[in-house]
Design a protein around this motif. Structure first.
Motif, PDB file in Angstrom:
ATOM      1  N   GLN A  61       0.851  -1.206   0.000  1.00 15.26           N
ATOM      2  CA  GLN A  61       0.000   0.000   0.000  1.00 15.26           C
ATOM      3  C   GLN A  61       0.880   1.249   0.000  1.00 15.26           C
ATOM      4  O   GLN A  61       1.885   1.309   0.721  1.00 15.26           O
ATOM      5  CB  GLN A  61      -0.919   0.045   1.226  1.00 15.26           C
ATOM      6  N   GLU A  62       0.509   2.197  -0.818  1.00 13.92           N
ATOM      7  CA  GLU A  62       1.205   3.478  -0.881  1.00 13.92           C
ATOM      8  C   GLU A  62       0.165   4.586  -0.974  1.00 13.92           C
ATOM      9  O   GLU A  62      -0.868   4.409  -1.625  1.00 13.92           O
ATOM     10  CB  GLU A  62       2.105   3.569  -2.110  1.00 13.92           C
ATOM     11  N   THR A  63       0.432   5.709  -0.358  1.00 17.27           N
ATOM     12  CA  THR A  63      -0.419   6.881  -0.504  1.00 17.27           C
ATOM     13  C   THR A  63       0.460   8.059  -0.869  1.00 17.27           C
ATOM     14  O   THR A  63       1.400   8.385  -0.138  1.00 17.27           O
ATOM     15  CB  THR A  63      -1.206   7.192   0.774  1.00 17.27           C
ATOM     16  N   GLY A  72      -8.102   6.058  -6.085  1.00 14.50           N
ATOM     17  CA  GLY A  72      -7.342   4.825  -5.894  1.00 14.50           C
ATOM     18  C   GLY A  72      -6.824   4.249  -7.201  1.00 14.50           C
ATOM     19  O   GLY A  72      -7.370   4.495  -8.271  1.00 14.50           O
ATOM     20  N   VAL A  74      -5.394   0.312  -8.376  1.00 12.82           N
ATOM     21  CA  VAL A  74      -5.109  -1.075  -8.023  1.00 12.82           C
ATOM     22  C   VAL A  74      -4.261  -1.683  -9.132  1.00 12.82           C
ATOM     23  O   VAL A  74      -4.713  -1.771 -10.292  1.00 12.82           O
ATOM     24  CB  VAL A  74      -6.404  -1.892  -7.843  1.00 12.82           C
ATOM     25  N   ALA A 109      -4.200   6.765  -3.505  1.00 13.97           N
ATOM     26  CA  ALA A 109      -3.963   5.559  -2.705  1.00 13.97           C
ATOM     27  C   ALA A 109      -3.726   4.396  -3.672  1.00 13.97           C
ATOM     28  O   ALA A 109      -4.608   4.039  -4.448  1.00 13.97           O
ATOM     29  CB  ALA A 109      -5.164   5.267  -1.812  1.00 13.97           C
ATOM     30  N   GLU A 111      -2.853   0.468  -4.365  1.00  9.90           N
ATOM     31  CA  GLU A 111      -2.869  -0.898  -3.845  1.00  9.90           C
ATOM     32  C   GLU A 111      -2.135  -1.778  -4.851  1.00  9.90           C
ATOM     33  O   GLU A 111      -2.602  -2.025  -5.958  1.00  9.90           O
ATOM     34  CB  GLU A 111      -4.312  -1.379  -3.676  1.00  9.90           C
ATOM     35  N   THR A 113      -1.033  -5.307  -5.857  1.00 10.51           N
ATOM     36  CA  THR A 113      -1.449  -6.679  -5.575  1.00 10.51           C
ATOM     37  C   THR A 113      -0.733  -7.652  -6.496  1.00 10.51           C
ATOM     38  O   THR A 113       0.035  -7.259  -7.380  1.00 10.51           O
ATOM     39  CB  THR A 113      -2.970  -6.829  -5.791  1.00 10.51           C
ATOM     40  N   ALA A 123      -8.188  -5.298  -1.753  1.00  3.28           N
ATOM     41  CA  ALA A 123      -7.742  -3.938  -2.053  1.00  3.28           C
ATOM     42  C   ALA A 123      -8.940  -3.006  -2.194  1.00  3.28           C
ATOM     43  O   ALA A 123      -8.929  -1.872  -1.698  1.00  3.28           O
ATOM     44  CB  ALA A 123      -6.911  -3.932  -3.330  1.00  3.28           C
ATOM     45  N   ARG A 126     -10.321  -2.062   1.194  1.00 10.60           N
ATOM     46  CA  ARG A 126      -9.523  -1.045   1.878  1.00 10.60           C
ATOM     47  C   ARG A 126      -9.767   0.332   1.271  1.00 10.60           C
ATOM     48  O   ARG A 126      -9.870   1.334   1.993  1.00 10.60           O
ATOM     49  CB  ARG A 126      -8.035  -1.414   1.812  1.00 10.60           C
ATOM     50  N   LEU A 127      -9.855   0.403  -0.033  1.00  8.52           N
ATOM     51  CA  LEU A 127     -10.098   1.694  -0.673  1.00  8.52           C
ATOM     52  C   LEU A 127     -11.489   2.226  -0.350  1.00  8.52           C
ATOM     53  O   LEU A 127     -11.674   3.431  -0.155  1.00  8.52           O
ATOM     54  CB  LEU A 127      -9.926   1.554  -2.194  1.00  8.52           C
ATOM     55  N   GLN A 130     -11.607   4.067   2.772  1.00  2.00           N
ATOM     56  CA  GLN A 130     -10.975   5.379   2.705  1.00  2.00           C
ATOM     57  C   GLN A 130     -11.825   6.394   1.944  1.00  2.00           C
ATOM     58  O   GLN A 130     -11.401   7.532   1.740  1.00  2.00           O
ATOM     59  CB  GLN A 130      -9.600   5.258   2.028  1.00  2.00           C
TER      60      GLN A 130
END
Length: 400
Positions: A61-63, A72, A74, A109, A111, A113, A123, A126-127, A130
């Motif tokens: 994960q990176e933001t 987001g 992915v 954000a 993700e 994978t 993923a 999680r998004l 947010q």
């Protein structure tokens, strides 16, 4: 012989009848960049530093960015087979756009994978937690439906970096244009120049879905080919009525450029079916080796991607020390789309309704818009095969 250049305005006029030539909702590269001059004036990181960082193993994960509007991405950068060049290009294009167009309004954000259905679903969950307003998915192996499932009741639009053959759940948009789209747009270019006697030779490897998309795409421009046949077939060697119907052909569309395709074209020529000034149309499915075949010299192709020498391609090369291809442009345009909508509509303006604006949007990969069914339609640049390579003869229109 080269076809007469068709003015961009005339090319745009041939497009779907119901498309209004309204002002673009947001000229994402022209207008939006002007609104973020203070960001663009900041010197970019040194290319070597950025390149080394990009080569490091991705984190799950990176933001990036701290803006109030969160979107987001992915990827499948952690696939067991290793990160693909395509995935890196998409991510790097998105990061470039965030720096140049984000203007402090966006946070991205990411993700990363392995591309499996379970990791894509996780993923997405999680998004969703947010409250992302838009999510792009560059991973291609798993069904896109698992991402929609992961969002549950959250209705953020999904941009799937896949072609228009994708089965799209509600709120999902295709974002990649392929050889069928290229072939259809090329045929519309020829029709705009007054050519009405088209023969379509489809590749033997065309799937049933691609054949259906090709036929419906031509019909959407009111293009009625004299005949549509597989390159290996012999539609021009049958009965007298058929031969009479396809004489004086002024344009031939070759979706592929293999031996069977070129052989069929040669037989059309040898049989005297083509007018002296007939134009040969190709597609983005042609390999670079096809440009060196003498039978295809002078052919015209409608190709998608960033324009060489553009601001985006120059910035990408400076930052990453490699040229920007169409995948980098797609990644860039994901963020550019979000930045434009957030700036003109506010963060709650990123939704299905605004994304389906018939006026469309202007990005690094030319103008694009989404149809009601979530498919994407793009303008493309006309190139001519000359001297074993491609020569630009008509830039992509910047609007519909």
């Amino acid at each position: 012989m080269p076809v007469n250049a068709v003015p961009s305005a005339k090319r745009a006029a041939l497009r779907l009848p119901w498309v209004t030539l309204a002002t673009m909702m947001c000229g994402l590269l022209a207008g939006c960049q002007g609104a973020t001059k203070e960001v663009l004036d900041v010197a970019p990181p040194k290319a070597g530093q950025v390149r080394r960082a990009a080569m490091q193993a991705p984190k799950p994960q990176e933001t990036i960015g701290v803006g109030p509007t969160r979107i987001g991405l992915v990827t499948a950068l952690m696939a067991t087979t290793g990160a693909s060049e395509r995935e890196r290009d998409v991510r790097d294009g998105a990061l470039l756009a965030l720096d140049e167009l984000g203007g402090g309004e966006l946070a991205l954000a990411i993700e990363n994978t392995d591309g499996s259905p379970q990791q894509l679903r996780d993923a997405a969950q999680r998004l969703a937690s947010q409250d992302v307003k838009l999510v792009a998915v560059s991973a291609t192996d798993a069904p896109i439906g698992v991402v929609r499932e992961g969002f549950g009741a959250k209705g953020a639009p999904i941009l799937a970096l896949r072609n228009n053959a994708l089965e799209r759940p509600a709120g999902t948009f295709s974002f990649v244009s392929d050889r069928i789209d290229s072939a259809v747009e090329g045929a519309s270019y020829a029709a705009a120049s007054g050519r009405t006697r088209l023969v379509v030779l489809s590749s033997a490897d065309l799937t049933a879905t691609e054949s259906q998309r090709l036929a419906s795409g031509l019909a959407s421009y009111n293009i009625k080919p004299l005949v549509m046949a597989a390159a290996g077939a012999e539609p021009f060697s049958g009965d007298a009525n058929t031969k009479a119907r396809i004489k004086d052909v002024d344009s031939v569309l070759l979706v592929g450029a293999g031996d069977a395709d070129v052989g069929a074209l040669s037989r059309l020529r040898a049989g005297g079916y083509l007018k002296p000034d007939a134009i040969i149309l190709g597609s983005s499915g042609w390999s670079s080796a096809a440009y060196k075949r003498p039978e295809l010299a002078g052919s015209h192709l409608c190709l998608f991607g960033p324009e060489n020498g553009s601001r985006m391609t120059a910035s990408f090369r400076q930052r990453y020390e490699r040229p920007a291809d169409v995948d980098a442009a797609y990644g860039f345009d994901v963020v550019a789309l979000a930045a434009g909508l957030a700036r003109t509509q506010n963060e709650n303006g990123i939704n299905e309704q605004t994304m389906k604006s018939p006026a469309g949007f202007l990005g690094a990969a030319a103008a694009f818009r989404f149809d009601k069914d979530g498919s994407v339609r793009r303008t493309c640049a006309i190139h001519q095969v000359a001297g074993g390579s491609l020569k630009l003869v008509d830039p992509a229109p910047r609007s519909f």
